[in-house]
Motif scaffolding. Structure first.
Motif, PDB file in Angstrom:
ATOM      1  N   ASN A   1      19.049 -18.791  53.282  1.00 30.22           N
ATOM      2  CA  ASN A   1      18.750 -17.513  53.060  1.00 30.22           C
ATOM      3  C   ASN A   1      19.940 -16.686  52.419  1.00 30.22           C
ATOM      4  O   ASN A   1      19.767 -15.570  52.750  1.00 30.22           O
ATOM      5  CB  ASN A   1      17.979 -17.173  54.339  1.00 30.22           C
ATOM      6  N   ARG A   2      21.279 -17.251  52.404  1.00 26.88           N
ATOM      7  CA  ARG A   2      22.316 -16.411  52.460  1.00 26.88           C
ATOM      8  C   ARG A   2      23.002 -17.019  51.064  1.00 26.88           C
ATOM      9  O   ARG A   2      24.224 -16.518  50.837  1.00 26.88           O
ATOM     10  CB  ARG A   2      23.408 -16.519  53.476  1.00 26.88           C
ATOM     11  N   LYS A   3      22.383 -17.756  50.359  1.00 28.00           N
ATOM     12  CA  LYS A   3      23.270 -18.294  48.965  1.00 28.00           C
ATOM     13  C   LYS A   3      23.663 -17.088  47.970  1.00 28.00           C
ATOM     14  O   LYS A   3      24.627 -17.316  47.573  1.00 28.00           O
ATOM     15  CB  LYS A   3      22.271 -19.255  48.232  1.00 28.00           C
ATOM     16  N   ALA A   4      22.551 -16.114  47.982  1.00 26.46           N
ATOM     17  CA  ALA A   4      22.999 -15.129  47.025  1.00 26.46           C
ATOM     18  C   ALA A   4      23.991 -14.286  47.460  1.00 26.46           C
ATOM     19  O   ALA A   4      24.722 -13.734  46.467  1.00 26.46           O
ATOM     20  CB  ALA A   4      21.816 -14.230  46.793  1.00 26.46           C
ATOM     21  N   LEU A   5      24.092 -14.011  48.789  1.00 27.88           N
ATOM     22  CA  LEU A   5      25.417 -13.326  49.180  1.00 27.88           C
ATOM     23  C   LEU A   5      26.797 -14.165  48.855  1.00 27.88           C
ATOM     24  O   LEU A   5      27.910 -13.614  48.866  1.00 27.88           O
ATOM     25  CB  LEU A   5      25.214 -13.256  50.759  1.00 27.88           C
ATOM     26  N   VAL A   6      26.612 -15.493  48.880  1.00 28.41           N
ATOM     27  CA  VAL A   6      27.723 -16.223  48.209  1.00 28.41           C
ATOM     28  C   VAL A   6      28.064 -16.268  46.935  1.00 28.41           C
ATOM     29  O   VAL A   6      29.168 -16.119  46.209  1.00 28.41           O
ATOM     30  CB  VAL A   6      27.716 -17.441  49.100  1.00 28.41           C
ATOM     31  N   VAL A   7      26.911 -16.264  46.012  1.00 28.86           N
ATOM     32  CA  VAL A   7      27.088 -16.380  44.767  1.00 28.86           C
ATOM     33  C   VAL A   7      27.470 -15.133  43.965  1.00 28.86           C
ATOM     34  O   VAL A   7      28.415 -14.905  43.124  1.00 28.86           O
ATOM     35  CB  VAL A   7      25.830 -16.877  43.902  1.00 28.86           C
ATOM     36  N   TYR A   8      27.268 -13.949  44.651  1.00 27.75           N
ATOM     37  CA  TYR A   8      27.575 -12.623  44.037  1.00 27.75           C
ATOM     38  C   TYR A   8      29.331 -12.402  44.011  1.00 27.75           C
ATOM     39  O   TYR A   8      29.615 -12.203  43.221  1.00 27.75           O
ATOM     40  CB  TYR A   8      26.703 -11.513  44.952  1.00 27.75           C
ATOM     41  N   PRO A   9      29.783 -12.533  44.959  1.00 28.06           N
ATOM     42  CA  PRO A   9      31.300 -12.560  44.929  1.00 28.06           C
ATOM     43  C   PRO A   9      31.979 -13.556  44.104  1.00 28.06           C
ATOM     44  O   PRO A   9      32.737 -13.300  43.277  1.00 28.06           O
ATOM     45  CB  PRO A   9      31.852 -12.784  46.419  1.00 28.06           C
ATOM     46  N   VAL A  10      31.358 -14.582  43.884  1.00 27.75           N
ATOM     47  CA  VAL A  10      31.854 -15.765  42.839  1.00 27.75           C
ATOM     48  C   VAL A  10      31.664 -15.475  41.509  1.00 27.75           C
ATOM     49  O   VAL A  10      32.586 -15.380  40.579  1.00 27.75           O
ATOM     50  CB  VAL A  10      31.107 -17.066  43.015  1.00 27.75           C
ATOM     51  N   PHE A  11      30.129 -14.472  41.293  1.00 25.80           N
ATOM     52  CA  PHE A  11      29.911 -13.998  40.019  1.00 25.80           C
ATOM     53  C   PHE A  11      31.263 -12.706  39.588  1.00 25.80           C
ATOM     54  O   PHE A  11      31.758 -12.715  38.429  1.00 25.80           O
ATOM     55  CB  PHE A  11      28.809 -13.338  39.957  1.00 25.80           C
ATOM     56  N   LEU A  12      31.540 -11.867  40.454  1.00 24.21           N
ATOM     57  CA  LEU A  12      32.331 -10.890  40.291  1.00 24.21           C
ATOM     58  C   LEU A  12      33.890 -11.552  39.988  1.00 24.21           C
ATOM     59  O   LEU A  12      34.558 -11.060  39.098  1.00 24.21           O
ATOM     60  CB  LEU A  12      32.578 -10.213  41.509  1.00 24.21           C
ATOM     61  N   PHE A  13      34.101 -12.642  40.721  1.00 25.52           N
ATOM     62  CA  PHE A  13      35.363 -13.160  40.424  1.00 25.52           C
ATOM     63  C   PHE A  13      35.749 -13.818  38.998  1.00 25.52           C
ATOM     64  O   PHE A  13      36.671 -13.534  38.571  1.00 25.52           O
ATOM     65  CB  PHE A  13      35.646 -14.299  41.669  1.00 25.52           C
ATOM     66  N   TYR A  14      34.637 -14.549  38.735  1.00 24.20           N
ATOM     67  CA  TYR A  14      35.044 -14.987  37.358  1.00 24.20           C
ATOM     68  C   TYR A  14      34.737 -13.966  36.270  1.00 24.20           C
ATOM     69  O   TYR A  14      35.162 -13.946  34.999  1.00 24.20           O
ATOM     70  CB  TYR A  14      33.774 -16.232  37.064  1.00 24.20           C
ATOM     71  N   PHE A  15      34.106 -12.752  36.572  1.00 24.50           N
ATOM     72  CA  PHE A  15      33.866 -11.671  35.638  1.00 24.50           C
ATOM     73  C   PHE A  15      35.002 -11.029  35.586  1.00 24.50           C
ATOM     74  O   PHE A  15      35.444 -10.550  34.298  1.00 24.50           O
ATOM     75  CB  PHE A  15      32.534 -10.648  36.162  1.00 24.50           C
ATOM     76  N   VAL A  16      35.788 -10.711  36.645  1.00 21.65           N
ATOM     77  CA  VAL A  16      37.048 -10.020  36.249  1.00 21.65           C
ATOM     78  C   VAL A  16      38.074 -10.670  35.521  1.00 21.65           C
ATOM     79  O   VAL A  16      38.700 -10.407  34.541  1.00 21.65           O
ATOM     80  CB  VAL A  16      37.554  -9.683  37.729  1.00 21.65           C
ATOM     81  N   ILE A  17      38.202 -12.175  35.562  1.00 20.97           N
ATOM     82  CA  ILE A  17      38.995 -13.050  34.872  1.00 20.97           C
ATOM     83  C   ILE A  17      38.683 -12.900  33.564  1.00 20.97           C
ATOM     84  O   ILE A  17      39.377 -12.817  32.670  1.00 20.97           O
ATOM     85  CB  ILE A  17      39.249 -14.579  35.429  1.00 20.97           C
ATOM     86  N   GLY A  18      37.163 -13.073  33.315  1.00 18.61           N
ATOM     87  CA  GLY A  18      36.696 -13.131  31.738  1.00 18.61           C
ATOM     88  C   GLY A  18      37.003 -11.868  31.087  1.00 18.61           C
ATOM     89  O   GLY A  18      37.105 -11.929  29.905  1.00 18.61           O
ATOM     90  N   TRP A  19      36.908 -10.862  31.959  1.00 20.16           N
ATOM     91  CA  TRP A  19      37.051  -9.598  31.446  1.00 20.16           C
ATOM     92  C   TRP A  19      38.694  -9.151  30.856  1.00 20.16           C
ATOM     93  O   TRP A  19      38.744  -8.760  29.965  1.00 20.16           O
ATOM     94  CB  TRP A  19      36.866  -8.326  32.378  1.00 20.16           C
ATOM     95  N   MET A  20      39.572  -9.804  31.625  1.00 22.58           N
ATOM     96  CA  MET A  20      40.877  -9.886  31.498  1.00 22.58           C
ATOM     97  C   MET A  20      41.103 -10.727  30.183  1.00 22.58           C
ATOM     98  O   MET A  20      42.022 -10.469  29.296  1.00 22.58           O
ATOM     99  CB  MET A  20      41.805 -10.437  32.443  1.00 22.58           C
ATOM    100  N   ILE A  21      40.453 -11.854  29.869  1.00 25.89           N
ATOM    101  CA  ILE A  21      40.618 -12.646  28.563  1.00 25.89           C
ATOM    102  C   ILE A  21      40.044 -11.852  27.276  1.00 25.89           C
ATOM    103  O   ILE A  21      40.768 -11.865  26.442  1.00 25.89           O
ATOM    104  CB  ILE A  21      39.980 -13.950  28.915  1.00 25.89           C
ATOM    105  N   LEU A  22      38.902 -11.103  27.728  1.00 26.13           N
ATOM    106  CA  LEU A  22      38.077 -10.614  26.611  1.00 26.13           C
ATOM    107  C   LEU A  22      38.944  -9.328  26.056  1.00 26.13           C
ATOM    108  O   LEU A  22      39.032  -9.187  24.845  1.00 26.13           O
ATOM    109  CB  LEU A  22      36.630  -9.978  26.993  1.00 26.13           C
ATOM    110  N   THR A  23      39.486  -8.584  27.041  1.00 27.35           N
ATOM    111  CA  THR A  23      40.237  -7.153  26.796  1.00 27.35           C
ATOM    112  C   THR A  23      41.862  -7.570  26.099  1.00 27.35           C
ATOM    113  O   THR A  23      42.515  -6.693  25.817  1.00 27.35           O
ATOM    114  CB  THR A  23      40.333  -6.382  27.874  1.00 27.35           C
ATOM    115  N   PHE A  24      42.308  -9.023  26.277  1.00 24.14           N
ATOM    116  CA  PHE A  24      43.582  -9.354  25.771  1.00 24.14           C
ATOM    117  C   PHE A  24      43.624  -9.053  24.435  1.00 24.14           C
ATOM    118  O   PHE A  24      42.883  -9.419  23.553  1.00 24.14           O
ATOM    119  CB  PHE A  24      43.794 -10.622  26.185  1.00 24.14           C
ATOM    120  N   SER A  25      44.838  -8.317  24.089  1.00 22.44           N
ATOM    121  CA  SER A  25      45.160  -8.311  22.628  1.00 22.44           C
ATOM    122  C   SER A  25      46.668  -8.291  22.556  1.00 22.44           C
ATOM    123  O   SER A  25      47.431  -7.723  23.280  1.00 22.44           O
ATOM    124  CB  SER A  25      44.871  -6.920  22.307  1.00 22.44           C
ATOM    125  N   PRO A  26      47.027  -9.288  21.434  1.00 23.45           N
ATOM    126  CA  PRO A  26      48.537  -9.306  21.394  1.00 23.45           C
ATOM    127  C   PRO A  26      49.350  -8.058  20.924  1.00 23.45           C
ATOM    128  O   PRO A  26      48.613  -7.123  20.211  1.00 23.45           O
ATOM    129  CB  PRO A  26      48.625 -10.392  20.105  1.00 23.45           C
TER     130      PRO A  26
END
Length: 230
Positions: free
Chosen positions: A203-228
């Protein structure tokens, strides 16, 4: 008088005259048996060459990379946890993010330190959140899983750097990088939840998955917005 002499006689006075004959066998075995090496003693790193130890550790890290790329219900990533792979991926990702337009003197601190802090501090926060919600996974096991699952995003960062070198910056380059980062973000989230979901209450899996989603989203955003840098 005889009784007084017997009383004054030392208790072990006659033992010095007693000798054990060589013909009388002495019972018991005081010899130390030489045991053969068991199955548990066959594997020891004390006498192992340094080269074999390094190759064995690299093989273990490679096997965990395979588990991340092909996630399945396996406890190998949790049972044989280590932090060598996450450290290697974190350093590689931080180095690939160097040289961006954000790395200027007017724009804050170094990109390397930012990536390092975001990855490790985020992993610790997610792990503490998992433990507080009743997760059965240990602290370092969670760090191991979250760190190894950065592999798809690290590969995406490498591909995006190649895209930026081959394709001039524009709409086409952004669309290609968006597709690559989105796919790697989804794969990293799916792989991490595949290992962490079973260790959480139903009954608490969603509360665990949501921070994981945000964690990888921030890293992905850093990669996407990277410009040389020009």
């Amino acid at each position: 008088m005889a009784e007084v002499d017997e009383a004054n006689k030392p208790l072990f006075a006659g033992l010095s005259d007693v000798s054990i004959s060589e013909d009388i066998p002495v019972e018991g075995d005081i010899a130390v048996p030489v045991t053969s090496r068991g199955a548990d003693d066959e594997f020891s790193t004390l006498d192992e060459p340094v080269k074999d130890t390094i190759l064995r550790d690299l093989k273990a890290v490679g096997n965990k990379f395979v588990h991340v790329m092909y996630p399945k219900k396996s406890s190998a990533l949790l049972r044989d946890w280590d932090l060598w792979g996450p450290l290697l991926l974190c350093v590689t990702l931080a180095l690939l993010l160097q040289g961006g337009s954000a790395d200027s003197k007017e724009d804050g601190g170094p990109q390397f330190a930012e990536v390092f802090v975001i990855i490790w501090f985020g992993s610790v926060i997610i792990t503490l959140n998992s433990k507080l919600l009743g997760g059965t996974i240990s602290f370092f096991q969670s760090l191991c899983v979250l760190g190894y699952c950065i592999l798809p995003l690290t590969v995406a960062m490498l591909v995006c750097r190649l895209v930026l070198l081959l394709v001039s910056s524009g709409t086409a380059s952004f669309v290609v990088r968006l597709i690559i980062v989105t796919a790697s973000f989804g794969w990293a989230t799916f792989a991490s939840t595949a290992f962490l979901a079973d260790s959480q209450p139903a009954n608490r899996k969603a509360l665990v998955v949501y921070p994981v989603f945000l964690f990888y989203f921030v890293i992905g955003w850093m990669i996407l917005t990277f410009s040389p840098s020009p």
